[in-house]
Design a protein around this motif. Structure first.
Motif, PDB file in Angstrom:
ATOM      1  N   UNK A 166       7.348  32.614 -65.610  1.00  0.00           N
ATOM      2  CA  UNK A 166       7.053  33.951 -66.127  1.00  0.00           C
ATOM      3  C   UNK A 166       7.593  35.032 -65.187  1.00  0.00           C
ATOM      4  N   UNK A 167       8.012  36.133 -65.787  1.00  0.00           N
ATOM      5  CA  UNK A 167       8.401  37.323 -65.021  1.00  0.00           C
ATOM      6  C   UNK A 167       7.230  38.291 -65.037  1.00  0.00           C
ATOM      7  N   UNK A 168       6.891  38.839 -63.885  1.00  0.00           N
ATOM      8  CA  UNK A 168       5.844  39.854 -63.788  1.00  0.00           C
ATOM      9  C   UNK A 168       6.500  41.157 -63.360  1.00  0.00           C
TER      10      UNK A 168
ATOM     11  N   UNK B  95      15.683  32.734 -69.450  1.00  0.00           N
ATOM     12  CA  UNK B  95      15.461  32.367 -68.052  1.00  0.00           C
ATOM     13  C   UNK B  95      13.989  32.350 -67.679  1.00  0.00           C
ATOM     14  N   UNK B  96      13.160  33.055 -68.443  1.00  0.00           N
ATOM     15  CA  UNK B  96      11.702  32.985 -68.297  1.00  0.00           C
ATOM     16  C   UNK B  96      11.122  32.807 -69.690  1.00  0.00           C
ATOM     17  N   UNK B  97       9.915  32.255 -69.753  1.00  0.00           N
ATOM     18  CA  UNK B  97       9.282  31.988 -71.043  1.00  0.00           C
ATOM     19  C   UNK B  97       8.263  33.050 -71.444  1.00  0.00           C
ATOM     20  N   UNK B  98       7.968  33.967 -70.543  1.00  0.00           N
ATOM     21  CA  UNK B  98       7.038  35.054 -70.854  1.00  0.00           C
ATOM     22  C   UNK B  98       7.261  36.195 -69.868  1.00  0.00           C
ATOM     23  N   UNK B  99       6.923  37.404 -70.317  1.00  0.00           N
ATOM     24  CA  UNK B  99       6.956  38.585 -69.452  1.00  0.00           C
ATOM     25  C   UNK B  99       5.539  39.153 -69.402  1.00  0.00           C
TER      26      UNK B  99
ATOM     27  N   UNK C  93      -0.181  34.681 -71.181  1.00  0.00           N
ATOM     28  CA  UNK C  93       1.253  34.499 -71.323  1.00  0.00           C
ATOM     29  C   UNK C  93       1.644  33.028 -71.307  1.00  0.00           C
ATOM     30  N   UNK C  94       1.009  32.278 -70.419  1.00  0.00           N
ATOM     31  CA  UNK C  94       1.254  30.838 -70.348  1.00  0.00           C
ATOM     32  C   UNK C  94       0.838  30.166 -71.659  1.00  0.00           C
ATOM     33  N   UNK C  95      -0.362  30.502 -72.139  1.00  0.00           N
ATOM     34  CA  UNK C  95      -0.880  29.905 -73.374  1.00  0.00           C
ATOM     35  C   UNK C  95       0.020  30.213 -74.566  1.00  0.00           C
ATOM     36  N   UNK C  96       0.433  31.457 -74.695  1.00  0.00           N
ATOM     37  CA  UNK C  96       1.265  31.853 -75.829  1.00  0.00           C
ATOM     38  C   UNK C  96       2.634  31.187 -75.773  1.00  0.00           C
ATOM     39  N   UNK C  97       3.206  31.089 -74.577  1.00  0.00           N
ATOM     40  CA  UNK C  97       4.510  30.439 -74.443  1.00  0.00           C
ATOM     41  C   UNK C  97       4.424  28.966 -74.826  1.00  0.00           C
ATOM     42  N   UNK C  98       3.370  28.298 -74.397  1.00  0.00           N
ATOM     43  CA  UNK C  98       3.197  26.881 -74.739  1.00  0.00           C
ATOM     44  C   UNK C  98       3.002  26.693 -76.234  1.00  0.00           C
ATOM     45  N   UNK C  99       2.204  27.572 -76.857  1.00  0.00           N
ATOM     46  CA  UNK C  99       1.950  27.433 -78.285  1.00  0.00           C
ATOM     47  C   UNK C  99       3.163  27.789 -79.133  1.00  0.00           C
TER      48      UNK C  99
ATOM     49  N   UNK D  73      10.164  37.304 -77.983  1.00  0.00           N
ATOM     50  CA  UNK D  73       9.736  36.799 -76.680  1.00  0.00           C
ATOM     51  C   UNK D  73       8.231  37.012 -76.530  1.00  0.00           C
ATOM     52  N   UNK D  74       7.645  36.363 -75.533  1.00  0.00           N
ATOM     53  CA  UNK D  74       6.221  36.540 -75.236  1.00  0.00           C
ATOM     54  C   UNK D  74       6.059  37.689 -74.254  1.00  0.00           C
TER      55      UNK D  74
END
Length: 345
Positions: A8-10, A117-121, A336-342, A305-306
């Motif tokens: 994830x990007x923060x 490059x990242x799965x969530x922001x 963000x992790x949960x949404x990317x996985x789902x 994107x998430x």
């Protein structure tokens, strides 16, 4: 472990606010690194200042490519955008410098996500006044993400530990918000509610739609929006197979949702949804003059994107003092992790 962790990007938010502090505090929790590889997009000077202010035993690890982040607890991986120099900004104060920097962090995060490059922001708070001082005419994160991902239909979803809310309109005048209550938009937000809740792990969410007028207009005594615009949208959504209820009076619908009768409320405008959400997630201690709890997240539904965020602002009143609460940032990271996985990202 590496292949199971979401990257994830923060984005650091406005440097004059509490963004850098809540980020470094959140990244001092080992459980974050068990779930994801967090990489901060921001500035070295603000991050090192935040680590010092918060008295945290953390190292800063500058990387040139966001995919180089290793996600080792105790080391904060970050991409240094280099907008700030030591002493070039002032906490608690609006400025074009900070507004421009915060905008560029967000755009960089979007670009990294769009490139895969990242799965969530996950975004720290920006300041709308500083943003506009820098010449970026946006009313908030939601609109920036929509434009830079070329998304036409989107909505803001808020979540605390006990309540979920999505909005038909957000950053506009109350007069304009009333004008935006149209069947097409209400129906679109119902479908976005379904999409967002599934990303949050609800397979078949129960969606309830709030009315616009007091008592849902009392059969036309106080308005006609429920009959002409909201109810037809609900009926159309039911035909599409969604589990939708309402319209329900806005003064009781949030109580029922929080009790578990429904999973999410479709609110008609910004404050109709934000006030109950923050009542459910925020706790303020008058004796200590600080928030004891600041839980909850903000996410934009409808994007390719998430994107998740804290559910509070830059809090200039306490910025630079080390007393900001990181609870909402932690919630945003884990969401963000949960949404990317789902979403299978």
């Amino acid at each position: 472990m590496e292949k199971n962790r979401i990257r994830i990007a923060i984005t650091m938010g406005d440097p004059a606010g509490i963004g850098p502090e809540i980020i470094v505090k959140a990244l001092s929790h080992v459980e974050v690194y068990q779930e994801c590889i967090p990489i901060v997009i921001g500035d070295y000077e603000a991050l090192t200042d935040a680590v010092h202010i918060c008295c945290l035993p953390l190292e800063l690890n500058e990387i040139s490519n966001i995919t180089d982040g290793r996600g080792e607890f105790g080391k904060i991986d970050f991409v240094n955008k280099g907008y700030l120099k030591a002493g070039s900004w002032e906490y608690k104060k609006n400025s074009a410098l900070c507004g421009d920097a915060s905008f560029e962090y967000v755009v960089a995060g979007i670009q990294e996500a769009m490139a895969g490059k990242v799965q969530a922001v996950v975004t720290a708070p920006i300041n709308k006044e500083s943003l506009n001082m820098a010449g970026h005419a946006y009313s908030g994160h939601t609109e920036i993400f929509a434009e830079y991902t070329e998304t036409k239909d989107f909505a803001m979803l808020l979540a605390s530990k006990t309540l979920h809310v999505i909005h038909v309109s957000t950053h506009c005048s109350l007069r304009e918000a009333c004008d935006r209550v149209k069947k097409e938009r209400v129906l679109k937000v119902i479908t976005l509610a379904q999409e967002g809740m599934r990303q949050l792990g609800y397979e078949n969410p129960k969606i309830v739609v709030a009315g616009l007028n007091p008592h849902c207009s009392e059969n036309g005594l106080f308005g006609t929006e429920e009959k002409k615009e909201i109810l037809p949208a609900i009926e159309e959504a039911r035909k599409m197979g969604m589990d939708v209820y309402g319209p329900e009076p806005p003064d009781t619908v949030f109580v029922k949702c929080q009790a578990g009768q429904y999973d999410i409320v479709v609110a008609m405008y910004h404050d109709q949804g934000h006030i109950p959400l923050k009542l459910s997630g925020f706790q303020y201690d008058l004796v200590e003059n600080k928030y004891k709890s600041v839980s909850g997240i903000n996410c934009t539904i409808g994007l390719p994107i998430v994107r998740t965020s804290v559910d509070h602002g830059t809090a200039f009143g306490k910025a630079g003092e080390g007393r900001a609460n990181e609870e909402s940032m932690l919630d945003a990271i884990f969401a963000g992790v949960e949404m990317a996985k789902n979403r299978g990202l």
